[in-house]
Design an enzyme around this catalytic site. Sequence first.
Site, mmCIF file in Angstrom:
data_model
loop_
_atom_site.group_PDB
_atom_site.id
_atom_site.type_symbol
_atom_site.label_atom_id
_atom_site.label_comp_id
_atom_site.label_asym_id
_atom_site.label_seq_id
_atom_site.Cartn_x
_atom_site.Cartn_y
_atom_site.Cartn_z
ATOM 1 N N LYS A 171 -5.629 -7.928 5.675
ATOM 2 C CA LYS A 171 -6.611 -7.147 6.434
ATOM 3 C C LYS A 171 -7.965 -7.829 6.445
ATOM 4 O O LYS A 171 -8.377 -8.388 5.428
ATOM 5 C CB LYS A 171 -6.729 -5.734 5.851
ATOM 6 C CG LYS A 171 -5.433 -4.966 6.005
ATOM 7 C CD LYS A 171 -5.383 -3.725 5.141
ATOM 8 C CE LYS A 171 -3.999 -3.119 5.159
ATOM 9 N NZ LYS A 171 -2.990 -3.849 4.385
ATOM 10 N N THR A 182 0.113 -6.281 4.730
ATOM 11 C CA THR A 182 -0.584 -6.717 5.937
ATOM 12 C C THR A 182 -1.945 -7.270 5.550
ATOM 13 O O THR A 182 -2.809 -6.502 5.079
ATOM 14 C CB THR A 182 -0.805 -5.502 6.887
ATOM 15 O OG1 THR A 182 0.358 -4.672 6.867
ATOM 16 C CG2 THR A 182 -1.127 -5.953 8.300
ATOM 17 N N HIS A 225 11.043 -4.769 11.323
ATOM 18 C CA HIS A 225 11.367 -3.342 11.375
ATOM 19 C C HIS A 225 12.014 -3.120 12.743
ATOM 20 O O HIS A 225 11.385 -3.398 13.780
ATOM 21 C CB HIS A 225 10.102 -2.502 11.255
ATOM 22 C CG HIS A 225 9.615 -2.389 9.845
ATOM 23 N ND1 HIS A 225 9.194 -3.461 9.113
ATOM 24 C CD2 HIS A 225 9.497 -1.295 9.033
ATOM 25 C CE1 HIS A 225 8.843 -3.052 7.906
ATOM 26 N NE2 HIS A 225 9.014 -1.737 7.828
ATOM 27 N N GLU A 245 13.517 1.894 14.476
ATOM 28 C CA GLU A 245 13.024 3.070 13.730
ATOM 29 C C GLU A 245 12.848 4.273 14.639
ATOM 30 O O GLU A 245 12.808 5.414 14.178
ATOM 31 C CB GLU A 245 11.662 2.772 13.102
ATOM 32 C CG GLU A 245 11.712 1.907 11.882
ATOM 33 C CD GLU A 245 10.309 1.675 11.363
ATOM 34 O OE1 GLU A 245 9.587 0.858 11.960
ATOM 35 O OE2 GLU A 245 9.936 2.306 10.369
ATOM 36 N N ASN A 287 0.816 -1.227 0.000
ATOM 37 C CA ASN A 287 0.000 0.000 0.000
ATOM 38 C C ASN A 287 0.845 1.271 0.000
ATOM 39 O O ASN A 287 0.384 2.318 -0.449
ATOM 40 C CB ASN A 287 -0.983 -0.010 1.176
ATOM 41 C CG ASN A 287 -2.211 -0.829 0.856
ATOM 42 O OD1 ASN A 287 -3.091 -0.391 0.118
ATOM 43 N ND2 ASN A 287 -2.270 -2.055 1.367
HETATM 44 P P1 5GP Z 1 0.332 -2.591 3.585
HETATM 45 O O1 5GP Z 1 0.862 -3.566 4.599
HETATM 46 O O2 5GP Z 1 -1.022 -2.054 3.982
HETATM 47 O O3 5GP Z 1 0.367 -3.116 2.194
HETATM 48 O O4 5GP Z 1 1.361 -1.361 3.547
HETATM 49 C C1 5GP Z 1 1.257 -0.247 4.415
HETATM 50 C C2 5GP Z 1 1.603 -0.646 5.841
HETATM 51 O O5 5GP Z 1 2.988 -1.030 5.932
HETATM 52 C C3 5GP Z 1 1.472 0.492 6.855
HETATM 53 O O6 5GP Z 1 0.154 0.596 7.339
HETATM 54 C C4 5GP Z 1 2.430 0.053 7.956
HETATM 55 O O7 5GP Z 1 1.839 -0.927 8.782
HETATM 56 C C5 5GP Z 1 3.550 -0.610 7.177
HETATM 57 N N1 5GP Z 1 4.629 0.345 6.881
HETATM 58 C C6 5GP Z 1 4.840 1.010 5.737
HETATM 59 N N2 5GP Z 1 5.944 1.794 5.848
HETATM 60 C C7 5GP Z 1 6.434 1.591 7.075
HETATM 61 C C8 5GP Z 1 7.574 2.103 7.759
HETATM 62 O O8 5GP Z 1 8.370 2.915 7.266
HETATM 63 N N3 5GP Z 1 7.748 1.664 9.039
HETATM 64 C C9 5GP Z 1 6.906 0.757 9.614
HETATM 65 N N4 5GP Z 1 7.179 0.381 10.870
HETATM 66 N N5 5GP Z 1 5.835 0.260 8.989
HETATM 67 C C10 5GP Z 1 5.597 0.671 7.726
#
Ligand code: 5GP
Length: 362
Positions: free
Chosen positions: A98, A96, A224, A227, A17
């Site tokens: 959902k 993630t 991660h 950070e 995302n």
């Molecule tokens: P998705 O998992 O919904 O495809 O991608 C977006 C999600 O990845 C965000 O809601 C967050 O949970 C995680 N995410 C994206 N960038 C970062 C980051 O720089 N640091 C961390 N800790 N999580 C991130």
Amino acid sequence: MEWCVSMPKVELHAHLNGSIRVSTLLELAKAEKGDIDFSEVEHVIVKYERSLIEVFKMFDLIHNLTTDHNTVTRITKEVVEDFASENVVYLELRTTPKRNDSIGMSKRSYVEAVLKGLRSVSSVDVAFIPHNEDSKSLFSSLPTITNDKCNGVARKRIYVRLLLSIDRRETTEAALETVKLALEMRHLGVVGIDLSGNPKVGEWTTYLPALEFAKEQGLHVTLHCGEVPNPEEVHNMLDFHPQRIGHACFFEDEHQRRLKSSKIPVEICLTSNVRTLSVPSIDVHHFVDLYNAKHPLVLCTDDSGVFSTCLSKEYKIAADSFGLGRREMFELSRNGVEHIFADSGVKEDLRNFFNSVAKNME
Ligand code: 5GP
């Protein structure tokens, strides 16, 4: 920059995302009939600088607009096309899973929508189902290789593997559900688990049972890590010994020493770290210390849509900021192959591919 685009690359830290095209996000926001007022969110979407807190607010906005099956499929397709177009030859995409009962979405159906997106890519050759001995290698099946610069072949090829992310807001049970799903979907290209989400939220002990289970079952794990300043968590994460970590910004000296002796590869996201102020400026980025120590590193984008970047740009930034020449950039990119989570057949195919184009990249 053109040379960085032409160089084959390996992307190991890209959130689905977060990698959404800004044009797609604007289109979805404009079309949204529900709670979102386009005039209020347009400036948020096109904003260039974002703090870490603003980044997580941005993800809430993105998820509001993208979490339905068709949109998940669409953005997966676009993200793969975008990486392939800049000669990324192996992409480990993380997302993630959902659950949204109101639209009949389960974690499983979410991942199925991602898989549908992978299947729907037609402009490039995508290999996402794990290798078996009989299957043809993506690159070695032709006498010469993808890269237009190298041989004039326009059609791109890309390996894609998936990591399922545990969000730090989740409970132990929800995290375990994600790991079980990953195990059930291994034959569809899921190779591991990522721990991500707002680093200021949640406790390590909440995710540990799920992460240990993943490890016991042979799934790869990346975390991660560091950070935000949280030495206790960094300590616990290093004790866990994941196969890779992302970021590693706030490491005290003792942890930096442990990291180096552990040889855990680090996914480095330069633009993301600078934009979110996880490092004060690019010239003091820990890339330099780790690179000089010959620590295993991979340059990655993190969230190319949110941070207006792409992998070629990240290499260009490394070249301009740290004085890397073409040979060093190519070696950095090639070494990334050693840290992928896919099986040895894919690794071998990529090693051969990088070897075959090495001469042309000087
Ligand atoms: P998705 O998992 O919904 O495809 O991608 C977006 C999600 O990845 C965000 O809601 C967050 O949970 C995680 N995410 C994206 N960038 C970062 C980051 O720089 N640091 C961390 N800790 N999580 C991130």
